[in-house]
Design a protein around this motif. Structure first.
Motif, PDB file in Angstrom:
ATOM      1  N   GLY A 414       0.798  -1.212   0.000  1.00 50.99           N
ATOM      2  CA  GLY A 414       0.000   0.000   0.000  1.00 50.99           C
ATOM      3  C   GLY A 414       0.832   1.264   0.000  1.00 50.99           C
ATOM      4  O   GLY A 414       1.815   1.372   0.736  1.00 50.99           O
ATOM      5  N   PHE A 415       0.433   2.218  -0.834  1.00 56.20           N
ATOM      6  CA  PHE A 415       1.016   3.561  -0.853  1.00 56.20           C
ATOM      7  C   PHE A 415       0.007   4.479  -0.186  1.00 56.20           C
ATOM      8  O   PHE A 415      -1.151   4.563  -0.616  1.00 56.20           O
ATOM      9  N   LEU A 416       0.399   5.171   0.870  1.00 54.07           N
ATOM     10  CA  LEU A 416      -0.545   5.842   1.753  1.00 54.07           C
ATOM     11  C   LEU A 416      -0.861   7.281   1.373  1.00 54.07           C
ATOM     12  O   LEU A 416      -1.818   7.855   1.900  1.00 54.07           O
ATOM     13  N   THR A 417      -0.082   7.887   0.478  1.00 55.28           N
ATOM     14  CA  THR A 417      -0.236   9.301   0.147  1.00 55.28           C
ATOM     15  C   THR A 417      -0.957   9.456  -1.187  1.00 55.28           C
ATOM     16  O   THR A 417      -0.493   8.936  -2.198  1.00 55.28           O
ATOM     17  N   ASN A 418      -2.084  10.166  -1.189  1.00 58.10           N
ATOM     18  CA  ASN A 418      -2.836  10.404  -2.427  1.00 58.10           C
ATOM     19  C   ASN A 418      -2.816  11.892  -2.728  1.00 58.10           C
ATOM     20  O   ASN A 418      -3.625  12.663  -2.219  1.00 58.10           O
ATOM     21  N   ARG A 419      -1.869  12.290  -3.558  1.00 57.35           N
ATOM     22  CA  ARG A 419      -1.673  13.712  -3.825  1.00 57.35           C
ATOM     23  C   ARG A 419      -2.798  14.313  -4.655  1.00 57.35           C
ATOM     24  O   ARG A 419      -2.984  15.538  -4.666  1.00 57.35           O
ATOM     25  N   PHE A 420      -3.565  13.486  -5.360  1.00 53.54           N
ATOM     26  CA  PHE A 420      -4.668  14.017  -6.153  1.00 53.54           C
ATOM     27  C   PHE A 420      -5.905  14.277  -5.292  1.00 53.54           C
ATOM     28  O   PHE A 420      -6.605  15.264  -5.481  1.00 53.54           O
ATOM     29  N   LYS A 421      -6.150  13.416  -4.309  1.00 51.81           N
ATOM     30  CA  LYS A 421      -7.327  13.589  -3.453  1.00 51.81           C
ATOM     31  C   LYS A 421      -7.042  14.459  -2.242  1.00 51.81           C
ATOM     32  O   LYS A 421      -7.908  15.223  -1.796  1.00 51.81           O
ATOM     33  N   TYR A 422      -5.815  14.360  -1.699  1.00 53.38           N
ATOM     34  CA  TYR A 422      -5.467  15.107  -0.488  1.00 53.38           C
ATOM     35  C   TYR A 422      -4.193  15.914  -0.718  1.00 53.38           C
ATOM     36  O   TYR A 422      -3.121  15.601  -0.180  1.00 53.38           O
TER      37      TYR A 422
END
Length: 729
Positions: A414-422
């Protein structure tokens, strides 16, 4: 005798036994690791960042990046193996860069050369004080460690002078000014270089490295040379939406550009054997776009990669063709496609070095042929309290299969960082690296707490797998000094505030901040700890210990912390400064480390846990009782230095780690030293410098085995030691 006098006496007595106390046996451990394809047992590892690639006809991939902790900024890979690295791109003023090209004889590597604030002096080898060079280092294609000189060597016995003889200076700029070469392409006779800040492409002879021409192009970046001698160039690369230009062999603009989709963020360009133009799109698509020519015009004909990349479907779940932060694309003579990612894209800040480098090869039919990963940097690991064999790092999750051999026991999950949503996620805005994890299960939900490298502030994340997949949603934040949080959107001035995501959108909205109005500035100190009940503890040097009590969850599922529900504890005797404070609610015990008048603080070692550890029982009673005082390893004259920088408690033991990676184990009830853990042959008996305050964690499995995780910056991984102590008598 007063408690203070008694504690000092105990401390002094313990120091008399120091030599005996630390004659610790080596424990029988298995060394493993997570986060890197190779663990350095064979001398190889995958670099922590890749911002540019060049691919030879036979499928060798040459890489470049501004930084790799152990000097592999420019490396060579083939068939899933690291073949070697160039060297000379790290230390002594040297750095890597964001471009690379190859022809049949040479590799051309974009690099930077500085002077370490004026400490490096040598005409033609380093720039003058206050200046920085950007340019190109030429290397032999068969062995990139061998420089290919094209000018006289100033000093034949100085290796730095030899490297300088193969360096072509493109820009000489004031320190702090960008002058990077951000694109390179090469034929057998011509080298093309994008001088981005000067708005031009410069053309050189590949043998003499003498200039031949220069063409005016606005903010040029990556370059690809077609078989007909024309060039495809990314332009306007310093803006949000780079464009594509097609130039003839004389640099004149051709009228057959690519119809890029509106939301494309083009970051690299390549040409395949069929003449198709490939664009690495780091926009929302996260794909490689293929453009073919028909009836004199180019059109989008196909793509490689699942649309949305790692954020499609179950957001954050890695897998084939689920790209994440594209930085490079290349093709070999067979049509195999090579894709580099780093979790963010080829940004000019260092963030990408902490989000994870991946290099993949795909057959023409889209099958993944191989992959290498260097996923961790300035990172630790903590077992997931909600799932067996699941491990969190600063912004990733891994799954363990301990039945497999060392180094194969982890799987990226899992990659925990969503730069598009958050996009407000502090990982993207204020920290160079995600942070050191503590995972806790509170009210049947899992939360991730992250301390930054300098222990200034604490980030809090929540999870909603049904809505956000693997993504960790920004949930809370306890700020420290103002300078460290200046880039937090809408934050009040001065630092020293608490933020909570009260509307649940993961954004830092202006009405969600609570400044500290207690009159006591709480910034400072190195010791963050989150106990199993969710209380947050901070050791604050000579100012004591602060406890933020867990106040339950709000309507959006965020843990509640407030200045109004905070307790301040004075520095407990015998300490003069407190560096760590680890509280265990199950036994009401507090483990405090720091310095005493008899074992004072040395400002040259400001990250360390200190020289003394005391366990206090009945901590919450207001009349805590010292159970034992333990002198800690402290020899600042030894080489390497022997101090402790990290501490954790788990099961029956205390685990502490030295900056050089040696782990000490103590019995938690008595303070008795049990033994030490050292890196094994599986990792080349090597560990990098542990350089963070929370760089160690431990977990006791149901069968009594302990997993001990230690930050290992040098070669892009986290150490995992497996230890099963003998049954207690």
């Amino acid at each position: 005798m007063s408690r203070l006098t008694l504690a000092r006496a105990m401390c002094a007595f313990a120091f008399l036994a120091t030599l005996h106390a630390f004659a610790e046996p080596a424990l029988n451990v298995q060394t493993s690791w997570i986060g890197n394809t190779s663990g350095f047992g064979d001398g190889t590892w995958t670099q922590i960042n890749i911002t540019a690639i060049a691919v030879s006809s036979d499928g060798k991939v040459y890489t470049n990046a501004p930084w790799d902790e152990s000097g592999a900024e420019s490396s060579v890979y083939q068939n899933g193996k690291m073949l070697g690295f160039a060297g000379g791109t790290h230390g002594w003023g040297n750095s890597g860069g964001n471009a690379i090209a190859v022809n049949r004889r040479y590799a051309y590597v974009a690099v930077g050369v500085g002077n370490e604030k004026g400490h490096l002096v040598g005409a033609g080898v380093w720039p003058d004080k206050g200046r920085q060079w950007y340019g190109i280092s030429r290397r032999e294609i068969g062995d990139t460690k061998r420089v290919a000189a094209f000018q006289p060597i100033a000093n034949s016995i100085d290796p730095h002078a030899k490297t300088a003889a193969a360096f072509m200076r493109v820009n000489d700029v004031p320190t702090g000014t960008r002058g990077d070469v951000n694109g390179l392409a090469a034929s057998d006779t011509r080298l093309y270089a994008s001088n981005t800040s000067r708005d031009r492409i410069e053309v050189y002879d590949t043998e003499s490295m003498q200039p031949k021409a220069q063409w005016s192009v606005h903010e040029p970046g990556r370059i690809a040379r077609a078989s007909d001698g024309t060039l495809w160039v990314l332009t306007d690369t310093l803006g949000d939406r780079p464009k594509v230009a097609h130039l003839d062999a004389d640099g004149q603009l051709l009228n057959d550009g690519l119809p890029l989709p509106a939301d494309t963020v083009a970051v690299d360009i390549a040409i395949d054997p069929q003449g198709r133009v490939l664009i690495a799109d780091n926009g929302p698509r996260q794909q490689v776009l293929f453009f073919g020519k028909r009836d004199g015009q180019y059109s989008l004909t196909s793509t490689l990669g699942e649309r949305g990349g790692i954020f499609a479907g179950v957001a954050g779940r890695p897998g084939p063709q689920r790209f994440n932060g594209l930085t490079g694309v290349g093709v070999d003579a067979r049509g195999n496609v090579y894709v580099a990612t780093n979790g963010i894209g080829p940004r000019f800040e260092p963030t990408g070095a902490g989000l994870g480098a991946t290099l993949e090869s795909y057959a023409p039919d889209g099958r993944r042929l191989w992959q290498v990963e260097g996923l961790l940097f300035v990172d630790g690991a903590w077992m997931d309290p909600s799932r067996p064999d699941s491990v969190y790092t600063g912004n990733k999750r891994f799954e363990l299969d301990l039945s497999k051999p060392p180094g194969q026991q982890w799987k990226y999950a899992g990659f925990l960082t969503n730069r598009f949503k958050y996009p407000d996620d502090p990982v993207l805005n204020i920290d160079q690296w995600p942070g050191l994890p503590i995972a806790r299960k509170l009210k049947a939900r899992t939360f991730l707490f992250l301390t930054d490298m300098y222990a200034d502030h604490l980030k809090i994340y929540r999870f909603d797998g049904g809505r956000d997949g693997e993504t960790a949603t920004p949930s809370g934040f306890i700020a420290g000094r103002e300078r460290a949080v200046l880039k937090v959107p809408n934050a009040p001035s001065g630092g020293d505030w608490i933020w909570r995501d009260t509307n649940g959108n993961g954004r830092f909205d202006a009405n969600e901040f609570t400044p500290n109005t207690s009159g006591t500035h709480l910034a400072g100190g190195w010791g963050w700890w989150v106990d199993t009940r969710g209380d947050i503890w901070r050791a604050r040097d000579s100012k004591g210990i602060n406890r933020f009590r867990f106040g339950g969850l709000d309507a959006k599922g965020n843990p509640i912390y407030s200045y109004a529900d905070m307790t301040a504890y004075p520095v407990p005797p015998p300490f003069s400064e407190v560096k760590r404070a680890l509280y265990d609610p199950q036994t009401d015990s507090m483990y405090v480390t720091g310095y005493t008048p008899d074992a004072p603080f040395d400002r040259g070692f400001w990250k360390e846990v200190g020289r003394v550890l005391v366990r206090y029982d009945k901590w919450s009673s207001g009349n805590a009782v010292p159970r034992y005082t333990l002198p800690l390893p402290w020899d600042t004259k030894s080489k390497p230095v022997s101090t402790l920088i990290g501490l954790t408690v788990e099961g029956q033991y205390l685990f502490a780690v030295e900056p050089v990676g040696t782990v000490h184990v103590f019995d938690r009830d008595t303070g008795t030293p049990i033994g030490t853990m050292q890196p094994g042959r599986e990792v080349g008996h090597a560990s990098g410098w542990v350089d963070v305050p929370n760089g160690i964690s431990a977990y006791r499995r149901n069968d009594g085995e302990y997993l001990v995780f230690v930050e290992e910056d040098a070669r892009g991984k986290v150490m995992m030691y497996r230890w099963k102590p003998a049954p207690r008598a």
